[in-house]
Design an enzyme around this catalytic site. Structure first.
Site, PDB file in Angstrom:
ATOM      1  N   HIS A  37      38.746  33.235  66.628  1.00  0.00           N
ATOM      2  CA  HIS A  37      37.354  34.519  67.175  1.00  0.00           C
ATOM      3  C   HIS A  37      37.456  34.998  66.152  1.00  0.00           C
ATOM      4  O   HIS A  37      36.070  35.440  65.100  1.00  0.00           O
ATOM      5  CB  HIS A  37      37.668  35.278  68.185  1.00  0.00           C
ATOM      6  CG  HIS A  37      38.101  34.316  69.374  1.00  0.00           C
ATOM      7  ND1 HIS A  37      38.920  34.886  69.978  1.00  0.00           N
ATOM      8  CD2 HIS A  37      37.536  34.017  70.361  1.00  0.00           C
ATOM      9  CE1 HIS A  37      39.284  34.398  71.692  1.00  0.00           C
ATOM     10  NE2 HIS A  37      38.189  33.752  70.900  1.00  0.00           N
ATOM     11  N   LYS A 150      37.286  24.420  66.697  1.00  0.00           N
ATOM     12  CA  LYS A 150      38.960  23.860  67.971  1.00  0.00           C
ATOM     13  C   LYS A 150      38.275  23.503  68.960  1.00  0.00           C
ATOM     14  O   LYS A 150      38.408  23.053  70.020  1.00  0.00           O
ATOM     15  CB  LYS A 150      39.612  24.945  68.418  1.00  0.00           C
ATOM     16  CG  LYS A 150      39.698  25.251  69.621  1.00  0.00           C
ATOM     17  CD  LYS A 150      41.447  25.210  69.788  1.00  0.00           C
ATOM     18  CE  LYS A 150      41.805  25.807  70.646  1.00  0.00           C
ATOM     19  NZ  LYS A 150      41.481  25.456  72.628  1.00  0.00           N
TER      20      LYS A 150
HETATM   21  P1  AMP Z   1      36.296  31.180  73.649  1.00  0.00           P
HETATM   22  O1  AMP Z   1      36.411  32.658  73.392  1.00  0.00           O
HETATM   23  O2  AMP Z   1      37.283  30.486  73.352  1.00  0.00           O
HETATM   24  O3  AMP Z   1      34.857  30.798  74.372  1.00  0.00           O
HETATM   25  O4  AMP Z   1      35.774  30.889  72.283  1.00  0.00           O
HETATM   26  C1  AMP Z   1      34.759  31.550  71.291  1.00  0.00           C
HETATM   27  C2  AMP Z   1      34.346  30.629  69.844  1.00  0.00           C
HETATM   28  O5  AMP Z   1      35.911  31.099  69.183  1.00  0.00           O
HETATM   29  C3  AMP Z   1      34.499  29.035  70.419  1.00  0.00           C
HETATM   30  O6  AMP Z   1      34.159  28.924  69.683  1.00  0.00           O
HETATM   31  C4  AMP Z   1      36.089  28.770  70.562  1.00  0.00           C
HETATM   32  O7  AMP Z   1      35.743  27.318  69.300  1.00  0.00           O
HETATM   33  C5  AMP Z   1      36.060  29.925  68.565  1.00  0.00           C
HETATM   34  N1  AMP Z   1      37.721  29.424  68.637  1.00  0.00           N
HETATM   35  C6  AMP Z   1      38.756  29.749  69.484  1.00  0.00           C
HETATM   36  N2  AMP Z   1      39.863  28.916  69.485  1.00  0.00           N
HETATM   37  C7  AMP Z   1      39.528  29.216  67.873  1.00  0.00           C
HETATM   38  C8  AMP Z   1      40.675  28.909  66.938  1.00  0.00           C
HETATM   39  N3  AMP Z   1      41.925  29.110  66.429  1.00  0.00           N
HETATM   40  N4  AMP Z   1      40.222  28.583  65.476  1.00  0.00           N
HETATM   41  C9  AMP Z   1      38.924  28.802  65.255  1.00  0.00           C
HETATM   42  N5  AMP Z   1      37.940  28.815  66.269  1.00  0.00           N
HETATM   43  C10 AMP Z   1      38.539  28.723  68.190  1.00  0.00           C
END
Ligand code: AMP
Length: 279
Positions: A37, A150
């Site tokens: 994030h 991801k």
């Molecule tokens: P989430 O909180 O899991 O819904 O993720 C929020 C954003 O962070 C989404 O756009 C995800 O794709 C991105 N994200 C989650 N994990 C990663 C990671 N390891 N590397 C890069 N972006 C990520």
């Protein structure tokens, strides 16, 4: 950092920034923030005058109540991380704020991408993602939207949503941040013990193996090999797919130079993990 919990205040604040000609970048999240994030936040800060983030664990995208109830929440730590990394605005709405009693559930005609892989194993998941992202984009009206590679299929879904709803926003996809073991960072990793985390690194190891062998071995035997390898480590594999990076149609025979992506979803002791690599 300005913390905002209701939609009206958010719209008011952001329209003030917009009338001052400031570019707004937006990073939607479900919290339990980690380095993945943070890389989105940093990129957003580099590209825009205003970095707005949101934290909302969206109930409509969970297809399993247990998964929703077990989703980690670390709000205090998240506020600290966002503040320290220079985020300007955090939208932290309640479920009622996002889905008031007059909320109309829309159907988004996403086509093929809403029938395969994550969509097949979690029916309704992407409709829920679209409900929330549509609402957030209508409130934030960002110039740029930051998404992580991801969640590759989710990026394609959100691009389609943006096309359907004609949002004038540029999508920026940020590379996946990994642990040194190769394990893709994920809020769900918090539910893994240190030993399970080491085991979970087998997912990325196998993805990298497919990427490196795709020109030498047929797709079917690579996929079968990965399934067997992960099964042996104790995973339940939902899918391993080698797909065209734009259409997400399965690639039977890889043509060097053509863009492909290898995607996998597998569960280790109740924790469902997804990952992908571009070829
Ligand atoms: P989430 O909180 O899991 O819904 O993720 C929020 C954003 O962070 C989404 O756009 C995800 O794709 C991105 N994200 C989650 N994990 C990663 C990671 N390891 N590397 C890069 N972006 C990520």
């Amino acid at each position: 950092m300005i913390l905002i919990k209701n939609a009206r205040d958010l719209v008011k604040l952001l329209s003030k920034f917009r009338s001052d000609n400031l570019k707004i970048g937006f990073v939607p999240t479900m919290g339990a923030l980690h380095e993945g994030h943070i890389s989105l936040i940093k990129r957003c800060i580099t590209d825009n005058e205003i970095c707005a983030a949101s934290i909302f664990i969206n109930p409509t995208q969970f297809t399993n109540l247990n998964d929703f109830n077990n989703y980690p929440s670390t709000i205090e730590a998240d506020l600290d991380i966002l503040e320290r990394n220079g985020c300007n605005v955090l939208f932290l709405p309640s479920v009622k704020e996002m889905y008031p009693s007059d909320h109309k559930t829309k159907f988004y005609d996403l086509g093929y991408i809403d029938t395969i892989m994550e969509a097949a194993f979690r029916p309704g998941h992407y409709q829920g993602v679209c409900q929330v992202v549509d609402k957030l984009l209508s409130l934030v009206e960002p110039d740029r939207l930051y998404l992580g590679q991801k969640d590759y299929q989710q990026c394609m879904v959100i691009r389609k949503l943006i096309e359907l709803e004609r949002y004038p926003v540029e999508v920026v996809v940020v590379a996946t941040v990994r642990e040194t073991s190769g394990l893709a960072m994920s809020s769900r990793n918090m539910r893994l013990s240190p030993e399970e985390k080491l085991t979970a690194a087998a997912i990325s190891r196998n993805l990298f193996y497919v990427r490196d062998q795709i020109e030498n071995l047929p797709a079917t035997s690579l996929k079968q090999g990965v399934t067997e390898a992960l099964n042996k480590e104790g995973f339940k594999v939902d899918y391993i797919e080698i797909a065209d990076k734009i259409t997400l149609k399965a690639v039977e025979k890889f043509a060097p130079g053509s863009g492909a992506v290898v995607l996998v979803a597998a569960t280790l002791h109740d924790v469902r993990l997804i990952d992908n690599v571009l070829i």
